[in-house]
Design a protein around this motif. Sequence first.
Motif, PDB file in Angstrom:
ATOM      1  N   ARG A 243     -32.675  -1.462  34.763  1.00 35.66           N
ATOM      2  CA  ARG A 243     -31.831  -2.654  34.878  1.00 35.66           C
ATOM      3  C   ARG A 243     -30.353  -2.262  34.835  1.00 35.66           C
ATOM      4  NH1 ARG A 243     -35.045  -6.478  30.571  1.00 35.66           N
ATOM      5  NH2 ARG A 243     -36.625  -7.295  31.988  1.00 35.66           N
ATOM      6  N   ALA A 244     -30.017  -1.301  33.984  1.00 37.81           N
ATOM      7  CA  ALA A 244     -28.627  -0.836  33.893  1.00 37.81           C
ATOM      8  C   ALA A 244     -28.216  -0.145  35.188  1.00 37.81           C
ATOM      9  CB  ALA A 244     -28.466   0.114  32.712  1.00 37.81           C
TER      10      ALA A 244
ATOM     11  N   ARG B  20     -33.354  10.281  25.101  1.00 37.99           N
ATOM     12  CA  ARG B  20     -32.632  10.659  26.323  1.00 37.99           C
ATOM     13  C   ARG B  20     -32.418   9.458  27.238  1.00 37.99           C
ATOM     14  NH1 ARG B  20     -35.406  15.163  29.457  1.00 37.99           N
ATOM     15  NH2 ARG B  20     -33.603  14.854  30.783  1.00 37.99           N
ATOM     16  N   VAL B  21     -33.435   8.613  27.371  1.00 42.47           N
ATOM     17  CA  VAL B  21     -33.327   7.423  28.220  1.00 42.47           C
ATOM     18  C   VAL B  21     -32.259   6.486  27.654  1.00 42.47           C
ATOM     19  CG1 VAL B  21     -34.544   5.334  28.993  1.00 42.47           C
ATOM     20  CG2 VAL B  21     -35.658   7.567  29.174  1.00 42.47           C
ATOM     21  N   HIS B  22     -32.280   6.264  26.344  1.00 43.18           N
ATOM     22  CA  HIS B  22     -31.262   5.404  25.730  1.00 43.18           C
ATOM     23  C   HIS B  22     -29.863   5.998  25.906  1.00 43.18           C
ATOM     24  CE1 HIS B  22     -34.416   3.386  22.924  1.00 43.18           C
ATOM     25  NE2 HIS B  22     -34.234   2.682  24.029  1.00 43.18           N
ATOM     26  N   ALA B  23     -29.734   7.296  25.691  1.00 48.99           N
ATOM     27  CA  ALA B  23     -28.422   7.945  25.836  1.00 48.99           C
ATOM     28  C   ALA B  23     -27.908   7.799  27.262  1.00 48.99           C
ATOM     29  CB  ALA B  23     -28.521   9.422  25.443  1.00 48.99           C
TER      30      ALA B  23
ATOM     31  N   VAL C 107     -23.960   2.160  31.214  1.00 55.51           N
ATOM     32  CA  VAL C 107     -23.332   0.891  30.808  1.00 55.51           C
ATOM     33  C   VAL C 107     -22.844   1.031  29.358  1.00 55.51           C
ATOM     34  CG1 VAL C 107     -24.480  -0.696  32.424  1.00 55.51           C
ATOM     35  CG2 VAL C 107     -25.652  -0.036  30.336  1.00 55.51           C
ATOM     36  N   PRO C 108     -21.742   1.747  29.165  1.00 56.93           N
ATOM     37  CA  PRO C 108     -21.291   2.053  27.803  1.00 56.93           C
ATOM     38  C   PRO C 108     -20.960   0.824  26.964  1.00 56.93           C
ATOM     39  CG  PRO C 108     -19.657   2.726  29.430  1.00 56.93           C
ATOM     40  CD  PRO C 108     -20.867   2.304  30.179  1.00 56.93           C
ATOM     41  N   ASP C 109     -20.520  -0.237  27.577  1.00 54.30           N
ATOM     42  CA  ASP C 109     -20.157  -1.433  26.815  1.00 54.30           C
ATOM     43  C   ASP C 109     -21.369  -2.108  26.184  1.00 54.30           C
ATOM     44  OD1 ASP C 109     -17.521  -0.973  27.457  1.00 54.30           O
ATOM     45  OD2 ASP C 109     -17.500  -2.411  29.119  1.00 54.30           O
TER      46      ASP C 109
END
Length: 191
Positions: free
Chosen positions: A24-25, A64-67, A73-75
Amino acid sequence: MDTNTFNTTTLQDELTGALVGLARAADTAPAVSDATWRVMIEALAANSPAAACNEAEILSLIDRVHAEKFKVVPDCAICASPCGRTADYNIANIWNAPEDIRSLKVLILLGVHGLAGYAHRALALGVLDNEVNRFFAEALATIGEELSPEYLQPTLLKTGEMVCKCKVLLDKASAETSSSPSPAAPTQPTQ
């Protein structure tokens, strides 16, 4: 089912949910890179029903996926009012869906895992294909949506098309790798 199998299966579902969030990101973010696709492909290939990952490996892949998602999408990592758009998907929604929707989503997931196996081998040969990569994001994002069978069927059909395309890419990359000349063996000095 023993406890280890249950824990691994639960973690595999958690990894799939994290991949839906990353997909989605990646759908609209400008920061998507080859690294994003590598993480997605490696996690999908390792999370395949045929793979034999242990709990520690799956937990590492989830991290790794979360990172990667928070690079794309850093925000979202610091948002005070999260919209949920890039949140991890709860795979229980699939298992609790009506049979026709559940069946289609499971078939799409199995197809994406198979596609990831081919893409992972192609990746090892240095080949990434943007259309295939974008399809991973499209298919995973579709799994995370509440759609009718009529909207899921085209994704299932496209999964088969992408598998065929990726097999051709893999065959081509394999042929190029095996036909490239090997460096000449060093010769021994004669005396």
